[in-house]
Write a protein that holds these residues in place. Sequence first.
Motif, PDB file in Angstrom:
ATOM      1  N   GLN A   1       0.845  -1.190   0.000  1.00  0.00           N
ATOM      2  CA  GLN A   1       0.000   0.000   0.000  1.00  0.00           C
ATOM      3  C   GLN A   1       0.878   1.237   0.000  1.00  0.00           C
ATOM      4  O   GLN A   1       1.640   1.467   0.945  1.00  0.00           O
TER       5      GLN A   1
ATOM      6  N   LYS B   1      -3.100   5.418  -1.758  1.00  0.00           N
ATOM      7  CA  LYS B   1      -3.595   4.395  -2.681  1.00  0.00           C
ATOM      8  C   LYS B   1      -4.177   3.221  -1.911  1.00  0.00           C
ATOM      9  O   LYS B   1      -3.896   3.028  -0.733  1.00  0.00           O
ATOM     10  N   GLU B   2      -4.964   2.436  -2.611  1.00  0.00           N
ATOM     11  CA  GLU B   2      -5.524   1.242  -2.007  1.00  0.00           C
ATOM     12  C   GLU B   2      -4.448   0.146  -1.897  1.00  0.00           C
ATOM     13  O   GLU B   2      -3.466   0.147  -2.643  1.00  0.00           O
ATOM     14  N   ARG B   3      -4.686  -0.763  -0.985  1.00  0.00           N
ATOM     15  CA  ARG B   3      -3.781  -1.902  -0.845  1.00  0.00           C
ATOM     16  C   ARG B   3      -3.911  -2.787  -2.084  1.00  0.00           C
ATOM     17  O   ARG B   3      -5.028  -3.110  -2.510  1.00  0.00           O
ATOM     18  N   GLU B   4      -2.770  -3.167  -2.652  1.00  0.00           N
ATOM     19  CA  GLU B   4      -2.803  -3.936  -3.885  1.00  0.00           C
ATOM     20  C   GLU B   4      -2.067  -5.261  -3.747  1.00  0.00           C
ATOM     21  O   GLU B   4      -1.097  -5.384  -2.984  1.00  0.00           O
TER      22      GLU B   4
ATOM     23  N   THR C   1      -7.987  -8.523  -1.062  1.00  0.00           N
ATOM     24  CA  THR C   1      -7.662  -8.415   0.368  1.00  0.00           C
ATOM     25  C   THR C   1      -8.713  -9.101   1.231  1.00  0.00           C
ATOM     26  O   THR C   1      -8.397  -9.637   2.297  1.00  0.00           O
ATOM     27  N   THR C   2      -9.938  -9.101   0.777  1.00  0.00           N
ATOM     28  CA  THR C   2     -11.033  -9.679   1.565  1.00  0.00           C
ATOM     29  C   THR C   2     -10.945 -11.194   1.693  1.00  0.00           C
ATOM     30  O   THR C   2     -11.665 -11.798   2.485  1.00  0.00           O
TER      31      THR C   2
END
Length: 124
Positions: A39, A43-46, A108-109
């Motif tokens: 991350q 920005k979003e975690r990728e 991520t989920t």
Amino acid sequence: QVQLTESGGGLVQAGGSLRLSCAASGRTFSSYTMGWFRQAPGKEREFVAVISRIDERTYYADSMKGRFTISRDNAKNTLYLQMNSLKPEDTAVYYCAASTRVTRLVFTTSYDYWGQGTQVTVSS
């Protein structure tokens, strides 16, 4: 449960290398699919890479293919990420994560447990 602790981050010049480690404690490490995410600020975690539990099949995000290598040592309860040819855009906090799933592992989920992260900074 499993507890995850990342290490190995730091400051490196562009073109350099780092190896991140993720030490696991708690439930049997080999029972989890393991992934790396990152991350960057704002920005979003990728997704970065994932490795399966036993046969150690790997899968990478396109931008990491050929530069990053994910591996695991089930005897040492440790996950690794070897990062070569680093670029300034690789600067981020890197997280390891553990999952009991076998599908949708770029999300991520899909992960049950996360480490606290380790900072990687690549200077130009």
